[in-house]
Design a protein around this motif. Structure first.
Motif, PDB file in Angstrom:
ATOM      1  N   LEU A 197       8.071  11.214   7.319  1.00 10.36           N
ATOM      2  CA  LEU A 197       7.604   9.913   6.845  1.00 10.36           C
ATOM      3  C   LEU A 197       8.191   9.554   5.486  1.00 10.36           C
ATOM      4  CD1 LEU A 197       3.859  10.366   7.854  1.00 10.36           C
ATOM      5  CD2 LEU A 197       5.713   9.369   9.211  1.00 10.36           C
ATOM      6  N   GLN A 198       8.780  10.527   4.797  1.00  4.26           N
ATOM      7  CA  GLN A 198       9.396  10.307   3.484  1.00  4.26           C
ATOM      8  C   GLN A 198      10.901  10.058   3.575  1.00  4.26           C
ATOM      9  OE1 GLN A 198       6.243   9.963   1.595  1.00  4.26           O
ATOM     10  NE2 GLN A 198       7.709  10.596   0.050  1.00  4.26           N
ATOM     11  N   ARG A 199      11.459  10.069   4.768  1.00  8.24           N
ATOM     12  CA  ARG A 199      12.916   9.939   4.884  1.00  8.24           C
ATOM     13  C   ARG A 199      13.401   8.617   4.292  1.00  8.24           C
ATOM     14  NH1 ARG A 199      14.884  12.197  10.826  1.00  8.24           N
ATOM     15  NH2 ARG A 199      13.722  14.171  10.791  1.00  8.24           N
ATOM     16  N   CYS A 200      14.548   8.699   3.645  1.00  6.75           N
ATOM     17  CA  CYS A 200      15.180   7.547   3.006  1.00  6.75           C
ATOM     18  C   CYS A 200      16.461   7.198   3.766  1.00  6.75           C
ATOM     19  CB  CYS A 200      15.518   7.887   1.549  1.00  6.75           C
ATOM     20  SG  CYS A 200      16.303   6.559   0.610  1.00  6.75           S
ATOM     21  N   GLY A 201      16.778   5.902   3.809  1.00  8.15           N
ATOM     22  CA  GLY A 201      18.030   5.466   4.414  1.00  8.15           C
ATOM     23  C   GLY A 201      17.961   5.250   5.903  1.00  8.15           C
ATOM     24  N   LYS A 224      23.193   8.137   0.175  1.00 13.83           N
ATOM     25  CA  LYS A 224      22.167   7.760   1.151  1.00 13.83           C
ATOM     26  C   LYS A 224      21.491   9.004   1.735  1.00 13.83           C
ATOM     27  CE  LYS A 224      24.881   5.292   3.851  1.00 13.83           C
ATOM     28  NZ  LYS A 224      26.149   5.284   3.098  1.00 13.83           N
ATOM     29  N   GLY A 225      20.274   8.798   2.243  1.00 15.49           N
ATOM     30  CA  GLY A 225      19.578   9.867   2.947  1.00 15.49           C
ATOM     31  C   GLY A 225      18.566  10.592   2.080  1.00 15.49           C
ATOM     32  N   GLY A 226      18.188  11.773   2.527  1.00 15.50           N
ATOM     33  CA  GLY A 226      17.214  12.573   1.804  1.00 15.50           C
ATOM     34  C   GLY A 226      15.791  12.081   1.995  1.00 15.50           C
ATOM     35  N   TRP A 227      14.921  12.545   1.101  1.00 14.66           N
ATOM     36  CA  TRP A 227      13.508  12.156   1.126  1.00 14.66           C
ATOM     37  C   TRP A 227      13.145  11.425  -0.161  1.00 14.66           C
ATOM     38  CZ3 TRP A 227      13.193  17.984   1.626  1.00 14.66           C
ATOM     39  CH2 TRP A 227      13.255  18.403   2.959  1.00 14.66           C
ATOM     40  N   HIS A 228      12.300  10.398  -0.044  1.00  9.58           N
ATOM     41  CA  HIS A 228      11.629   9.869  -1.230  1.00  9.58           C
ATOM     42  C   HIS A 228      10.757  10.987  -1.785  1.00  9.58           C
ATOM     43  CE1 HIS A 228      12.034   5.931   1.182  1.00  9.58           C
ATOM     44  NE2 HIS A 228      13.019   5.983   0.298  1.00  9.58           N
ATOM     45  N   ASP A 229      10.844  11.202  -3.076  1.00  9.15           N
ATOM     46  CA  ASP A 229      10.234  12.381  -3.693  1.00  9.15           C
ATOM     47  C   ASP A 229       8.712  12.370  -3.643  1.00  9.15           C
ATOM     48  OD1 ASP A 229      10.260  14.759  -5.590  1.00  9.15           O
ATOM     49  OD2 ASP A 229       9.212  13.298  -6.825  1.00  9.15           O
ATOM     50  N   ALA A 230       8.110  11.197  -3.792  1.00  6.52           N
ATOM     51  CA  ALA A 230       6.658  11.164  -3.978  1.00  6.52           C
ATOM     52  C   ALA A 230       6.130   9.819  -3.497  1.00  6.52           C
ATOM     53  CB  ALA A 230       6.330  11.411  -5.455  1.00  6.52           C
ATOM     54  N   GLY A 231       5.214   9.244  -4.281  1.00  2.00           N
ATOM     55  CA  GLY A 231       4.662   7.945  -3.931  1.00  2.00           C
ATOM     56  C   GLY A 231       5.568   6.797  -4.311  1.00  2.00           C
ATOM     57  N   ASP A 232       6.688   7.108  -4.949  1.00  2.00           N
ATOM     58  CA  ASP A 232       7.692   6.088  -5.262  1.00  2.00           C
ATOM     59  C   ASP A 232       8.965   6.430  -4.490  1.00  2.00           C
ATOM     60  OD1 ASP A 232       9.628   7.521  -7.483  1.00  2.00           O
ATOM     61  OD2 ASP A 232       7.570   8.253  -7.548  1.00  2.00           O
ATOM     62  N   TYR A 233      10.110   5.892  -4.894  1.00  2.00           N
ATOM     63  CA  TYR A 233      11.302   6.015  -4.050  1.00  2.00           C
ATOM     64  C   TYR A 233      12.471   6.727  -4.711  1.00  2.00           C
ATOM     65  CZ  TYR A 233       8.526   2.678  -1.410  1.00  2.00           C
ATOM     66  OH  TYR A 233       7.505   2.077  -0.722  1.00  2.00           O
ATOM     67  N   GLY A 234      12.218   7.424  -5.820  1.00  2.00           N
ATOM     68  CA  GLY A 234      13.262   8.219  -6.445  1.00  2.00           C
ATOM     69  C   GLY A 234      13.586   9.456  -5.614  1.00  2.00           C
ATOM     70  N   ILE A 267      17.701  17.186   6.471  1.00  2.00           N
ATOM     71  CA  ILE A 267      17.707  15.859   5.843  1.00  2.00           C
ATOM     72  C   ILE A 267      17.840  16.003   4.325  1.00  2.00           C
ATOM     73  CG2 ILE A 267      16.354  13.763   5.458  1.00  2.00           C
ATOM     74  CD1 ILE A 267      17.383  14.051   8.332  1.00  2.00           C
ATOM     75  N   GLY A 268      17.074  16.916   3.749  1.00  2.00           N
ATOM     76  CA  GLY A 268      17.159  17.143   2.306  1.00  2.00           C
ATOM     77  C   GLY A 268      18.457  17.795   1.900  1.00  2.00           C
ATOM     78  N   LYS A 295      19.673  13.170 -10.198  1.00  2.00           N
ATOM     79  CA  LYS A 295      18.697  12.325  -9.498  1.00  2.00           C
ATOM     80  C   LYS A 295      19.326  10.984  -9.157  1.00  2.00           C
ATOM     81  CE  LYS A 295      16.587  10.503 -13.787  1.00  2.00           C
ATOM     82  NZ  LYS A 295      15.328  10.305 -14.531  1.00  2.00           N
ATOM     83  N   LEU A 296      18.604  10.237  -8.306  1.00  2.00           N
ATOM     84  CA  LEU A 296      19.048   8.916  -7.877  1.00  2.00           C
ATOM     85  C   LEU A 296      17.824   8.009  -7.827  1.00  2.00           C
ATOM     86  CD1 LEU A 296      21.525   8.319  -4.913  1.00  2.00           C
ATOM     87  CD2 LEU A 296      19.789   6.659  -5.573  1.00  2.00           C
TER      88      LEU A 296
END
Length: 556
Positions: A116-120, A158-168, A215-216, A233-234
């Motif tokens: 559920l945290q996947r980005c991109g 692109k990709g990876g996981w959003h770290d927490a409750g935000d999107y970094g 993914i990570g 970081k991104l």
């Protein structure tokens, strides 16, 4: 913990692990502020309504933060599967299970949170209500010129996981998350299967956890520079509002390299280099090559180095030494290099990596595994590994260091009315609780002493409801669970996303929402409280690790 027989607060309640207990595990709830010493506590079968046991109550002790009077209710003797509750007069606990698979369902929810945290990518998850279109396809622009990339250059992040409750997205939190998950997989692979998590890759013949961790890992690869150094970081320059990730359209930047992030990158990649080999040898070789390139870069930078510029943290976490995070391990990168050298040695068997460990570990204590100090995972992975020859002297040193900490923790648990191993109520105190539980489990594994095992189980019990708030700190797990997690997607969709461990009590309460200076009571279930009620990928990893170790090696 001070003995007492005087009860001053009339608010009686019974707190328990709201998920429940393994048939063969220690089982205890707490009577809080029991007013009538003649009134027994009963263990009741929820289906038949029959009393199964009248357990003896332990001595009364006063909790220093709440001033509550706590008595232990031990029902370890009951081993029959079923749903139960504890009753004291008109006061009932929440229902709980006794079962041989009692952790399985919440553990899967914790694991599935990463999908559920996947980005991109677009997420359309009907079981949780998490739904958004493709996000952050322009990750990211180089924030500051270096000798390889000009400022403003677009690289593929692109990709990876959003770290927490935000999107970094951050290297070291991602690395320690992967480290904890892969270490558990390596120790107890039978816990993990294909089709376990209902993710898009399920059914491909590879355990779902390895698909998810990939993914990570694959995002981290994109953050490595040509010379082996790794960007930290991104993120955007502003914190996003309560919007979905696909609505976060601000430019996002790739921030400078550091030796500590490069070392944690190397550690995670080295683990992947051996663990993925049975499933994809070419990919495993790519991971190992990235790890070795990162280590080679570190040899050109023998002293900690961070490329940081004022303003880099305007829309993202710092993850460096700062006014809040002042631990000594943040002043060096040797702790990060210990972890890297350990994993590289286990994977390759090359003597230079073990030589680094032999030279460096003696000056380090065994601490708490986290982004501030990943060396404990390097130590325990070395201690328990069987792939390569190992130094008995070094293993004995590590064992001695670990047991020294475990004994301190055990004493803390045994003198705490709520049996808490962690009593530093700072940012991410719940993660710390889970990690201290892991140390206690390892002490049990090394010695067979049941007191360590009970203390490890106590930490799960605390996190899942046997605490000051009678509340499970994992969303969607238990009866009375956290409802208002600080999480952009949850707030934007107005849903409760299951399986998120929140940070927990934090006496500094930097958000000015939770109460300050109240010890274990400095917590509030409020979506605005990012200092106590936010989720993060590494928080979940610690509880997944603790519950998984108990499932694999302690309670079955």
């Amino acid at each position: 913990m001070t003995g007492s027989t005087v009860v001053k607060d009339s608010h009686s309640r019974i707190v328990i692990n709201q998920i429940g207990y393994y048939a063969n595990s220690p089982k205890a709830g707490f009577l809080v502020n029991g007013m009538d010493p003649e009134n027994p506590v009963e263990l009741v079968n929820a289906k038949t309504k029959k009393t199964v046991l009248i357990p003896e109550l332990g001595s009364s002790y006063q909790d220093k933060d709440s001033k509550d009077i706590i008595q232990n209710i031990n029902f370890t003797a009951v081993k029959e599967d079923g749903t139960y509750y504890l009753q004291y007069g008109k006061v009932k606990s929440y229902p709980f299970q006794i079962s041989k698979n009692v952790y399985q369902s919440p553990w899967k929810k914790l694991l599935r949170s990463y999908y559920l945290q996947r980005c991109g990518v677009a997420i359309n998850d009907k079981s949780t209500g998490v739904q958004h279109s493709v996000c952050h396809l322009n990750d990211g622009l180089i924030a500051h010129q270096d000798k390889f990339n000009p400022q403003g250059k677009l690289i593929d992040g692109k990709g990876g996981w959003h770290d927490a409750g935000d999107y970094g997205k951050y290297i070291t939190p991602t690395a320690v998350t992967i480290g904890r998950l892969l270490s558990l997989y390596e120790q107890y692979p039978k816990l993990f299967t294909d089709k376990q998590l209902s993710i898009p890759e399920s059914g491909n013949g590879i355990p779902d956890v390895l698909d998810e961790v990939k993914i990570g890992l694959d995002w981290m690869l994109k953050m490595q520079r040509q010379d082996g150094a790794v960007y930290r970081k991104l993120s955007g320059k502003k914190w996003p509002g309560e919007i979905l990730p696909n609505e976060d359209n601000q430019p996002r930047f790739v921030y400078g390299v550091s030796t500590s992030d490069t070392a944690t990158f190397a550690a995670a990649m080295a683990m992947a280099g051996r663990i993925y080999k049975p499933y994809n040898q070419k990919l495993a070789q790519q991971y190992l090559k990235a790890a070795e390139t990162a280590w080679n870069y570190l040899q050109t930078e023998p002293v900690m180095k961070v490329n940081w510029v004022e303003g880099d943290d305007s829309g993202s976490g710092n993850y460096l030494a700062n006014a809040i995070d002042t631990e000594e391990t943040l002043k060096t990168d040797k702790d990060d290099r210990i972890w890297a050298a350990s994993e590289l040695y286990i994977t390759t068997g090359k003597s230079n990596f073990q030589k680094y460990l032999v030279e460096t570990i003696p000056s380090f204590d065994y601490g708490l595994f986290e982004w501030k100090d990943p060396s404990p995972l390097g130590m325990t992975d070395y201690l328990f590994q069987k792939r390569q020859p190992s130094s008995e002297a070094l293993k004995n040193q590590i064992k001695e260091k670990l047991l020294k900490r475990a004994n301190t923790l055990l004493k803390r648990v045994q003198t705490s009315p709520y049996r808490m191993a962690n009593q530093r109520f700072i940012w991410a105190s719940n993660k710390m609780t889970a990690e201290e539980g892991i140390t206690l489990f390892y002490a049990y594994k090394l010695t067979g002493n049941q007191a360590y095992l009970q203390a490890a189980v106590d930490q799960v019990d605390y996190l899942l409801g046997r605490n000051h708030f009678n509340k499970s700190f994992v969303s969607g797990v238990g009866t009375n669970f956290v409802q208002n997690v600080h999480h952009r997607i949850a707030r934007a969709k107005k849903i409760v996303i299951p399986g998120l461990l929140v940070g927990g009590a934090n006496t500094l309460a930097q958000d000015n929402i939770a109460p300050k200076g109240k010890g274990a009571l400095s917590y509030v279930d409020d979506e605005r409280s990012y200092a106590t009620n936010e989720y993060a990928i590494d928080y979940n990893a610690s509880l997944i690790g603790l519950m998984g170790l108990l499932m694999g090696g302690g309670l079955n």
